[in-house]
Design an enzyme around this catalytic site. Sequence first.
Site, PDB file in Angstrom:
ATOM      1  N   CYS A 182      -3.319  10.820   2.187  1.00  0.00           N
ATOM      2  CA  CYS A 182      -2.395   9.628   2.030  1.00  0.00           C
ATOM      3  C   CYS A 182      -1.280   9.668   1.404  1.00  0.00           C
ATOM      4  CB  CYS A 182      -3.483   8.724   1.195  1.00  0.00           C
ATOM      5  SG  CYS A 182      -4.937   8.207   2.097  1.00  0.00           S
ATOM      6  N   LYS A 193       0.552  -1.100   0.050  1.00  0.00           N
ATOM      7  CA  LYS A 193       0.014   0.040  -0.100  1.00  0.00           C
ATOM      8  C   LYS A 193       0.896   1.183  -0.190  1.00  0.00           C
ATOM      9  CE  LYS A 193      -3.037   2.875   0.532  1.00  0.00           C
ATOM     10  NZ  LYS A 193      -4.428   3.187  -0.356  1.00  0.00           N
TER      11      LYS A 193
HETATM   12  N1  LIG Z   1      -9.484   8.820   2.501  1.00  0.00           N
HETATM   13  C1  LIG Z   1      -8.878   8.143   1.568  1.00  0.00           C
HETATM   14  O1  LIG Z   1      -8.874   8.313   0.383  1.00  0.00           O
HETATM   15  C2  LIG Z   1      -8.128   6.666   1.728  1.00  0.00           C
HETATM   16  C3  LIG Z   1      -7.955   5.988   0.852  1.00  0.00           C
HETATM   17  C4  LIG Z   1      -7.370   4.762   1.228  1.00  0.00           C
HETATM   18  C5  LIG Z   1      -6.897   4.559   2.476  1.00  0.00           C
HETATM   19  N2  LIG Z   1      -7.095   5.418   3.539  1.00  0.00           N
HETATM   20  C6  LIG Z   1      -6.700   4.955   4.837  1.00  0.00           C
HETATM   21  O2  LIG Z   1      -7.928   4.908   5.590  1.00  0.00           O
HETATM   22  C7  LIG Z   1      -7.475   5.758   6.853  1.00  0.00           C
HETATM   23  C8  LIG Z   1      -8.933   6.541   7.269  1.00  0.00           C
HETATM   24  O3  LIG Z   1      -9.083   7.520   6.310  1.00  0.00           O
HETATM   25  P1  LIG Z   1     -10.321   8.235   6.224  1.00  0.00           P
HETATM   26  O4  LIG Z   1     -10.354   9.298   4.985  1.00  0.00           O
HETATM   27  O5  LIG Z   1     -11.589   7.348   6.439  1.00  0.00           O
HETATM   28  O6  LIG Z   1     -10.221   9.277   7.619  1.00  0.00           O
HETATM   29  P2  LIG Z   1     -11.175  10.286   8.412  1.00  0.00           P
HETATM   30  O7  LIG Z   1     -10.766  11.540   9.049  1.00  0.00           O
HETATM   31  O8  LIG Z   1     -12.243  10.565   7.158  1.00  0.00           O
HETATM   32  O9  LIG Z   1     -12.086   9.273   9.201  1.00  0.00           O
HETATM   33  C9  LIG Z   1     -11.821   8.659  10.221  1.00  0.00           C
HETATM   34  C10 LIG Z   1     -12.474   8.704  11.489  1.00  0.00           C
HETATM   35  O10 LIG Z   1     -12.246   7.810  12.472  1.00  0.00           O
HETATM   36  C11 LIG Z   1     -12.648   8.381  13.469  1.00  0.00           C
HETATM   37  N3  LIG Z   1     -11.682   8.107  14.846  1.00  0.00           N
HETATM   38  C12 LIG Z   1     -10.320   8.529  15.046  1.00  0.00           C
HETATM   39  N4  LIG Z   1     -10.089   7.661  16.216  1.00  0.00           N
HETATM   40  C13 LIG Z   1     -10.956   6.757  16.427  1.00  0.00           C
HETATM   41  C14 LIG Z   1     -10.962   5.904  17.571  1.00  0.00           C
HETATM   42  N5  LIG Z   1     -10.002   5.488  18.270  1.00  0.00           N
HETATM   43  N6  LIG Z   1     -12.242   5.154  17.531  1.00  0.00           N
HETATM   44  C15 LIG Z   1     -13.386   5.568  16.750  1.00  0.00           C
HETATM   45  N7  LIG Z   1     -13.331   6.496  15.883  1.00  0.00           N
HETATM   46  C16 LIG Z   1     -12.078   7.106  15.854  1.00  0.00           C
HETATM   47  C17 LIG Z   1     -12.666   9.837  13.279  1.00  0.00           C
HETATM   48  O11 LIG Z   1     -13.667  10.671  14.299  1.00  0.00           O
HETATM   49  C18 LIG Z   1     -13.179  10.068  12.015  1.00  0.00           C
HETATM   50  O12 LIG Z   1     -14.527  10.070  11.799  1.00  0.00           O
HETATM   51  C19 LIG Z   1      -6.438   6.742   6.488  1.00  0.00           C
HETATM   52  O13 LIG Z   1      -5.494   7.081   7.505  1.00  0.00           O
HETATM   53  C20 LIG Z   1      -5.666   6.138   5.419  1.00  0.00           C
HETATM   54  O14 LIG Z   1      -4.323   5.179   6.121  1.00  0.00           O
HETATM   55  C21 LIG Z   1      -7.498   6.504   3.035  1.00  0.00           C
END
Ligand SMILES: NC(=O)c1ccc[n+]([C@@H]2O[C@H](COP(=O)([O-])OP(=O)(O)OC[C@H]3O[C@@H](n4cnc5c(N)ncnc54)[C@H](O)[C@@H]3O)[C@@H](O)[C@H]2O)c1
Length: 421
Positions: free
Chosen positions: A270, A216
């Site tokens: 990311c 990744k």
């Molecule tokens: N956004 C993208 O395009 C994308 C694409 C591929 C992978 N990712 C991976 O996915 C991960 C998440 O991305 P996202 O865009 O969904 O993030 P985001 O910030 O949109 O959402 C994360 C959520 O997690 C919650 N959170 C944080 N700590 C928590 C906990 N301990 N318990 C419960 N909830 C908690 C936050 O309140 C938030 O609502 C990224 O760090 C990345 O590694 C993201």
Amino acid sequence: MEKVCILGLGYIGLPTAGLLAAKGFSVHGVDKNPKVVDAVNNSYPHIHEPGLSNLIKLTVQSGNLVASLEPVHADIFIITVPSLITKEHLPDITHIKEAIHAIAPYLIPGCLVIIETTVPVGTTEKIANWLSQLRRDLIIPSITSTISRIDKEKQIFLAHCPERVSPGRTLIELVENSRVIGGIDQLSGQKAYLFYKHFVCGELFITNARTAELTKLTENSFRDVNIAFANELSLICANLGINVWELLKLANSHPRVSILDPGPGVGGHCLPKDSWFIKHAAPELARIIHTAREINDCMPNQIIVQIKSKAAFFQEPVIACLGLTYKSNTDDLRESPALKIVKQLLDENVGEILIIEPHIDALPKALANHDRVKLVDLQEGLAQANLVVLLVAHDTFKNIEENILKKKVVVDTRGMWLLPD
Ligand SMILES: NC(=O)c1ccc[n+]([C@@H]2O[C@H](COP(=O)([O-])OP(=O)(O)OC[C@H]3O[C@@H](n4cnc5c(N)ncnc54)[C@H](O)[C@@H]3O)[C@@H](O)[C@H]2O)c1
């Protein structure tokens, strides 16, 4: 009906929760932000993603999707909380640690824990260690363990299956993309494979956790490095008086050349982070990756220099900045180079700034303290500005009439309009 507990209802977790609920799983979504939990339980997603509103409405109303601040016992736990980097570019997996501590009391023998968040190499092994400490009554597999027949009854499973979707196409790509599944051991990999087989029609590849983690990071770093190449070419072209867009069109006509587009920098949650994760894992070896990061990070400043030199033509510059998000056709402002550029222009008092960003309703906090900035619609912005800066290639900006642009001084950082020099 299998029960799934998803931690982190953001851009990744919420669409995944909705999709699984629509496929017949009983989904318990957990977020530590009460506003997110309330929004979901009221059938109202707090993020914009095509198709998501309807999906959340249907699945919440059917009773298959419930949001909460606390986890519950489940067959499958999915972690989609963010991973971060510090100001010093070091990995920060605090949210993941918190999420693992939160689910630990709810794990039952036979359950499967999947980490979908992008993580530094070795994180899944760290998680196995944390779980072994937190739940001494359960057998947590590790890369080195062999599990006896008696212990198998107390065993849980653990895998890393990084998410690969692109915002704007999330609901399509959750189903269609191929996926890499890194089991902490072979059985965990197979268990995760059977789970994803329920809703993914792309190919599923099973490997070990470390390889899945680096796969990744490599995917995102590949894009980061290739964008840096395009950005470096744009700087070279500017220096040599060559139009970079014409250069790229010509070079890309070669059957084995496919250079990406330059732009005002690389943003989003990311790409920048993942290159730093690799750099941290192999500081002496990740040389191209590090240099690419430096090039992409310097791009906002390069664009600011261009804008300032054009703004100097006017006694009272009125600058229409088209786009504020980190990429086209999204409302996501995280790590946006466009936002950095606008903030810097305001800090340096370069002129009056008109923001045209059709995907947001209000200016973000970072700009709220400035009084020489307004969020306006496209028509008003183009009418009032003497300098037009395209920062994000949203589809809505494609059809601006050439006649209007010809009357303005233009900085097109995305090569969208290809106006004659
Ligand atoms: N956004 C993208 O395009 C994308 C694409 C591929 C992978 N990712 C991976 O996915 C991960 C998440 O991305 P996202 O865009 O969904 O993030 P985001 O910030 O949109 O959402 C994360 C959520 O997690 C919650 N959170 C944080 N700590 C928590 C906990 N301990 N318990 C419960 N909830 C908690 C936050 O309140 C938030 O609502 C990224 O760090 C990345 O590694 C993201």
